[in-house]
Design a protein around this motif. Structure first.
Motif, short mmCIF file in Angstrom:
data_model
loop_
_atom_site.label_atom_id
_atom_site.label_comp_id
_atom_site.label_asym_id
_atom_site.label_seq_id
_atom_site.Cartn_x
_atom_site.Cartn_y
_atom_site.Cartn_z
N GLY A 148 42.28 35.00 53.09
CA GLY A 148 40.82 35.07 53.06
C GLY A 148 40.23 34.11 52.04
N ARG A 149 38.97 34.31 51.70
CA ARG A 149 38.26 33.46 50.74
C ARG A 149 37.78 34.33 49.58
N MET A 150 37.94 33.81 48.36
CA MET A 150 37.51 34.55 47.18
C MET A 150 35.99 34.57 47.12
N ALA A 151 35.43 35.77 47.11
CA ALA A 151 33.98 35.91 47.07
C ALA A 151 33.45 36.04 45.64
N LYS A 152 34.14 36.80 44.80
CA LYS A 152 33.64 37.06 43.46
C LYS A 152 34.80 37.33 42.51
N ILE A 153 34.73 36.72 41.31
CA ILE A 153 35.69 36.99 40.23
C ILE A 153 34.90 37.59 39.07
N ASN A 154 35.23 38.79 38.70
CA ASN A 154 34.43 39.55 37.73
C ASN A 154 34.94 39.47 36.30
N VAL A 155 36.03 38.76 36.06
CA VAL A 155 36.60 38.69 34.71
C VAL A 155 36.87 37.24 34.34
N GLN A 156 37.11 37.04 33.06
CA GLN A 156 37.49 35.73 32.55
C GLN A 156 38.80 35.85 31.78
N LEU A 157 39.37 34.70 31.47
CA LEU A 157 40.65 34.67 30.78
C LEU A 157 40.55 35.38 29.43
N GLY A 158 41.46 36.30 29.19
CA GLY A 158 41.50 37.01 27.91
C GLY A 158 40.65 38.26 27.85
#
Length: 298
Positions: A87-97
């Motif tokens: 599929g396709r990534m719609a939303k990323i809710n976090v960041q590195l760390g």
């Protein structure tokens, strides 16, 4: 006329068809076949490699004579989250760390096609229910056979199962944190298409850190769960006490070492998974076998 053979240090002279002509035969290393040369070179390489590995397997000794063992810091829990469906990534809710809590939605995929297919399955399920109810009423009026009612009931179960399949696939469109921890790595970006099995996010737990070591096998005589080691982490330059929590059930025959796991103290915020260092075992009182193995005296 007698045939003569002339011999010197490097060459044999053999007679040919004519007695007065001689053919030299080289018996030095240059006369060996190429395959024999390759075999000799290969054997020398293997012998050198075995020697090098044997040197690496020997534990290091500090200036005071104590055996120092390298260790690697590990998180108490690790979870590489990956995609089950393409599929396709719609939303990323976090960041590195970022610190995350259990059951937090870390990322979501665009699964609009699965939603549409589920809606169609729901429509089929409701239609199957209506047909079953109608057949059941007709059976009460002696206008429908038991077979027709049974087929209608099986259609209801089939469409209901199809809905369950789509529900399970839709659940895979959300990446949920299985425990409290921190984001160690993010592999994708919003809008990026990914395939099944592609890595998405790596998580490490926020609990007590662990350390993994390969210690000399002669430590088995006195090492046990709860034994203490003094560890120095190279990245921080600080020392920490380690407590043995697990001991492998097998000794490595090549390096003559055994793998163990230890835990750090609870408050070690300056130590991160992936760091490394050296550790020295602390001998229990009156444990001569420990002292003979090169460990430090308590």
């Amino acid at each position: 006329m007698n045939t003569k053979t002339m011999v010197d240090d490097a060459t044999l002279i053999h007679p040919t068809k004519h007695a007065n002509h001689f053919r030299p035969v080289n018996t030095s290393l240059n006369g060996l076949r190429r395959s024999d040369k390759r075999s000799a070179i290969r054997q020398k390489f293997i012998a050198g490699l075995i020697c090098a590995l044997s040197c690496l397997a020997v534990p290091a000794f500090a200036q005071d004579g104590n055996t120092q063992v390298r260790f690697l810091v590990l998180a108490n829990r690790e979870s590489p989250l990956s995609s089950v469906v393409p599929g396709r990534m719609a939303k990323i809710n976090v960041q590195l760390g970022d610190s995350v809590t259990q059951n937090k939605v870390l990322a979501t995929m665009d699964c609009s096609d699965l939603v549409a297919r589920k809606n169609a399955a729901e429509a089929e399920y409701h239609a199957a229910q209506l047909r079953y109810e109608a057949k059941a009423k007709l059976q009460g009026l002696q206008s429908a056979a038991a077979l027709e009612v049974g087929l209608a009931a099986s259609e209801v179960n089939r469409t209901k199962g199809q809905m369950g399949i789509f529900d399970a696939q839709l659940a895979q469109c959300k990446f949920i944190s299985p425990f409290n921890g921190r984001v160690a790595k993010i592999y994708v970006k919003e809008g990026q298409g990914i395939g099944a099995g592609a890595p998405v996010i790596d998580l490490v737990g926020s609990g007590t850190l662990r350390a993994r070591l390969n210690v000399p096998s002669n430590w088995v005589a006195w090492l046990k769960i709860g034994s203490q080691l003094n560890a120095s982490v190279g990245e921080t330059g600080k020392q920490y006490p380690l407590t043995v929590t697990n001991i492998s059930g097998k000794v490595d025959a090549v390096s003559q070492t055994i793998e163990i796991e230890t835990r750090f103290p609870e408050k070690t915020d300056d130590v991160l998974p992936g760091m490394s260092g050296q550790a020295v075992a602390i001998c229990p009182p009156d444990e001569n076998r420990c002292l003979k193995s090169g460990a430090a005296n308590s």
